[in-house]
Design an enzyme around this catalytic site. Structure first.
Site, PDB file in Angstrom:
ATOM      1  N   ARG A 100     -11.030   9.137  -2.119  1.00  0.00           N
ATOM      2  CA  ARG A 100     -10.113   9.490  -1.026  1.00  0.00           C
ATOM      3  C   ARG A 100     -10.841   9.499   0.322  1.00  0.00           C
ATOM      4  NH1 ARG A 100      -6.687   7.402  -2.761  1.00  0.00           N
ATOM      5  NH2 ARG A 100      -8.146   6.891  -4.403  1.00  0.00           N
ATOM      6  N   LYS A 112      -4.493  -3.016  -1.378  1.00  0.00           N
ATOM      7  CA  LYS A 112      -3.411  -3.487  -2.251  1.00  0.00           C
ATOM      8  C   LYS A 112      -2.062  -3.515  -1.537  1.00  0.00           C
ATOM      9  CE  LYS A 112      -2.445   0.944  -4.567  1.00  0.00           C
ATOM     10  NZ  LYS A 112      -1.050   1.129  -4.175  1.00  0.00           N
ATOM     11  N   THR A 113      -1.808  -2.536  -0.653  1.00  0.00           N
ATOM     12  CA  THR A 113      -0.520  -2.510   0.051  1.00  0.00           C
ATOM     13  C   THR A 113      -0.385  -3.735   0.952  1.00  0.00           C
ATOM     14  OG1 THR A 113      -0.484  -0.094   0.005  1.00  0.00           O
ATOM     15  CG2 THR A 113       0.977  -1.173   1.570  1.00  0.00           C
ATOM     16  N   GLN A 134      -7.733   4.618 -12.178  1.00  0.00           N
ATOM     17  CA  GLN A 134      -6.971   5.649 -11.481  1.00  0.00           C
ATOM     18  C   GLN A 134      -5.775   6.126 -12.302  1.00  0.00           C
ATOM     19  OE1 GLN A 134      -6.692   5.280  -7.033  1.00  0.00           O
ATOM     20  NE2 GLN A 134      -7.441   3.209  -7.403  1.00  0.00           N
ATOM     21  N   ASP A 154       3.946  -1.500  -8.254  1.00  0.00           N
ATOM     22  CA  ASP A 154       2.746  -0.855  -7.726  1.00  0.00           C
ATOM     23  C   ASP A 154       2.308   0.261  -8.684  1.00  0.00           C
ATOM     24  OD1 ASP A 154       0.704  -0.214  -5.970  1.00  0.00           O
ATOM     25  OD2 ASP A 154       1.967   1.044  -4.703  1.00  0.00           O
ATOM     26  N   GLU A 155       1.015   0.566  -8.703  1.00  0.00           N
ATOM     27  CA  GLU A 155       0.465   1.641  -9.559  1.00  0.00           C
ATOM     28  C   GLU A 155       0.902   1.456 -11.016  1.00  0.00           C
ATOM     29  OE1 GLU A 155      -1.698   3.389  -8.299  1.00  0.00           O
ATOM     30  OE2 GLU A 155      -1.260   3.958  -6.240  1.00  0.00           O
TER      31      GLU A 155
END
Length: 660
Positions: A600, A32-33, A264, A233-234
């Site tokens: 993770r 995504k980044t 998430q 973002d998020e």
């Protein structure tokens, strides 16, 4: 366009989208980044001025990485010849930094100080404790932390002190009604104190920003024209007031791109509203939705386990992570007799990875549900001589650092009574509580000449700091504060190991301030104070330490490691039932938290749980977490205390335990 060739088909769609609302549902490790940064580059190449682009996220670490990546892409692109400066670049910040920026630019309209102080949670709790005491109430019965938590959640819901008081006054609610009425009284006095001190708390940075944008059309129009392309973002972690800010800023041009993953969403306890992302297509008409499902981080086995876990949740948008990475190792699982056995297993296995398999310690993370689990893990790592770093106390929360920063805050904002109390007798000057009360209540004439001299000497220090703040770089000003306050003398005098660490931290503060020296005078100081106020746990990760990272699962959000240990997988601990809340939404959030923990890892996961564990002084017998038994048996291998595979020879005891 060569950079587009680095993207998969769905990422490319997101980058090429230019007009109207866009929802990018990005699974863990789905790039995504890269998608956001390439999208910003593409907008600039398409003629959008960099300063017309806004991107907001939740941590300084993420914002810094995103900003650096965007500037790197701009500088590398040979077709662009843009004079990027501090004022002509995309505005990439956290939500709270965005709030600080807008509030400082409009301090006159808000009738607040430009150099307003930002209170951290500890300072806010101290003020609330003083208010509770002044109301002749018992702080043990009405805990300051609990009352601050209620206030914080209400502010996150876009509720003010006055509207909360009105609501409570007209409410017939039972149960917590008395606590809420006390909270309303405390909140009113808390707001009076903040105004008197020229301070804002963490939640005010968003609440006051949203109120300003909603109530002042001219100011809103200014920022709508300034930021014509907005990225969030998020997005699944936004609360009501953050939603309101974004909704207002994007209303004119409708060019809003949000990136997130309902799977998430793990911050409902601090106000995050999962409905913001679930309802995006309803809230923003004609929105396009793009799914990023290809994972670039983890092995196939890890993703299979993650998908099996999260598919049990109902409150989510359907997606299924996949990867072209290798199948990878099975998930290691260890049943410990107690928490000591579990900690020794984790420490010893980490040591084996580091020494035998040459794994870098910084590529290993140990995750736990609650902070109390870290103590025995630390003990085991110390005994095994394995380097580690615990994410817990933030650098800027250390006493010696807060003392120095408080000198700077009181010098810039003389109304800041909280910083005055912290600094006036640090180091000791013989100025006691009675003297402080007389100073703050205008009875200074009653003080003796000797005490008056001490106070004047203290004020001389503050005046010197203020005077030099207009001509010294931030790092030089911090050095001046250290020198003039003589704050290090107390640590040099004792010279204990703890004191030497404090001296080392003070030196580190000077080093940290250097990065703001290149900014214009005044601007650099503002940015330094902003970082101090808005730092998070993730900002504490120091790769130079190179140790195994020990942290809660919440702190691990957004991070990735080659090897991940997830500990304490027992019913009641993870999933947690410590707060006694058993609702479906809470159960689903616990499952999302475990999903975050699993995703993770790049290469290998170890799950551990204990037969018995001592919690709050009582030893209890455990049942294995449902999260472990939800994973297909074919994906799991059982290990012994040395971490060796024993899947083919698992003992009857462990089979019985798992079935039970």
């Amino acid at each position: 366009m060569s950079y587009l060739s680095e993207l998969n088909s769905e990422q490319k769609k997101a980058v090429l989208h230019k007009k109207g609302p866009l929802l990018i549902l990005a699974g863990a490790g789905a790039g995504k980044t890269r998608t956001i940064t390439y999208r910003i580059l593409h907008l600039i190449k398409g003629g959008v001025a960099p300063e017309n682009i806004l991107a907001v996220t939740f941590t300084n670490k993420t914002a810094k990485e995103m900003r650096e990546r965007v500037l790197e892409l701009i500088n590398q692109d040979k077709t662009l010849n843009l004079p990027i400066s501090f004022y002509t670049q995309p505005f990439i910040k956290t939500f709270h930094s965005l709030g600080v920026h807008i509030l400082r630019e409009n301090f006159r309209e808000l009738k607040i100080l430009k150099n307003f102080s930002i209170l951290d949670k500890n300072d806010s709790q101290k003020i609330i404790k003083e208010i509770i005491t002044s109301l002749e109430l018992d702080p043990k019965q009405f805990e300051p932390k609990k009352i601050l938590g209620i206030i914080s959640r209400q502010k996150g819901k876009f509720v003010t002190a006055s509207s909360f008081t009105d609501k409570i006054s007209n409410s017939s609610q039972q149960g917590n009604e008395y606590l809420l009425k006390i909270t309303a009284r405390v909140w009113g006095k808390y707001e009076d104190t903040l105004e008197k001190e020229g301070s804002l708390d963490f939640d005010d940075l968003l609440l006051k920003t949203a109120s300003l944008l909603q109530n002042n059309k001219e100011i809103l129009k200014k920022y709508q024209n300034q930021w014509q392309q907005i990225h969030v973002d998020e997005y699944q972690d936004t609360n009501k007031v953050q939603y309101k800010i974004i909704q207002l800023l994007s209303k004119k041009h409708q060019n809003l791109c949000v990136v997130g993953d309902a799977d998430q969403n793990i911050y409902s306890w601090r106000g995050a509203n999962i409905q913001n992302i679930l309802n995006f297509e309803k809230d923003f008409k004609n929105a396009e939705t793009i799914l990023l499902e290809e994972n670039y981080r983890s092995t196939q086995n890890i993703l299979k386990a993650a998908n099996q876990i999260i598919q049990k949740n109902l409150e989510r948008q359907e997606k299924n992570l996949f990867t072209k990475n290798s199948k990878g190792e099975k998930i290691g699982t260890y049943l410990a007799y107690n928490e000591g056995d579990e900690a020794n297993f984790v420490a010893q296995k980490s040591k084996n990875l580091i020494e035998d398999e040459k794994v870098s310690p910084k590529e290993i993370a140990v995750l736990y549900r609650t902070n109390f689990q870290s103590r025995i893990l630390e003990e085991a790592f110390l005994n095994a001589s394995v380097p580690y770093q615990v994410l817990g106390t933030k650098f800027f929360d250390r006493k010696e650092i807060k003392d120095i920063i408080a000198y700077l805050k009181i010098a810039l904002n003389p109304k800041d009574l909280t910083s005055l109390k912290r600094t006036i007798n640090t180091p000791a000057r013989g100025i006691g509580k009675v003297t402080l009360i007389k100073i703050t209540t205008g009875k200074e004439d009653e003080l003796s000449p000797t005490v008056k001299t001490k106070i004047q000497n203290y004020r001389n220090i503050l005046n010197k700091i203020l005077e030099n703040s207009k001509k010294l770089k931030p790092s030089e000003l911090i050095k001046l504060i250290i020198s003039e306050s003589k704050i290090t003398e107390q640590y040099k005098l004792k010279g204990t190991e703890d004191d030497l660490e404090k001296l080392s931290n003070i030196k580190e503060l000077v080093s940290l301030a250097i990065k703001y020296d290149k900014l214009p005078l005044g601007e650099g100081l503002e940015k330094l104070l902003e970082e101090v106020a808005l730092s998070s746990d993730q900002d504490e990760i120091d790769d130079n330490i190179g140790g195994v990272k020990l942290m809660t699962v919440h702190s691990a959000k957004g991070l990735e490691f080659d090897y991940v240990f997830i500990t304490g997988l027992e019913d009641g601990l993870f999933p947690s039932k410590m707060m006694g809340e058993n609702s479906i939404s809470k159960e689903e959030e616990e499952r999302r938290l475990f999903y975050v923990a699993i995703t993770r890892a790049r290469k290998k996961i170890f799950l551990s749980y204990t037969s018995t564990r001592t919690i709050f002084g009582s030893r209890r017998t455990n049942i294995v977490s449902e999260f472990v038994t939800d994973i297909d048996e074919n994906l799991i291998e059982y290990t012994d205390s040395l971490g060796d595979n024993i899947s083919q020879d698992i003992s009857d005891e462990k089979i019985e335990y798992l079935e039970w």
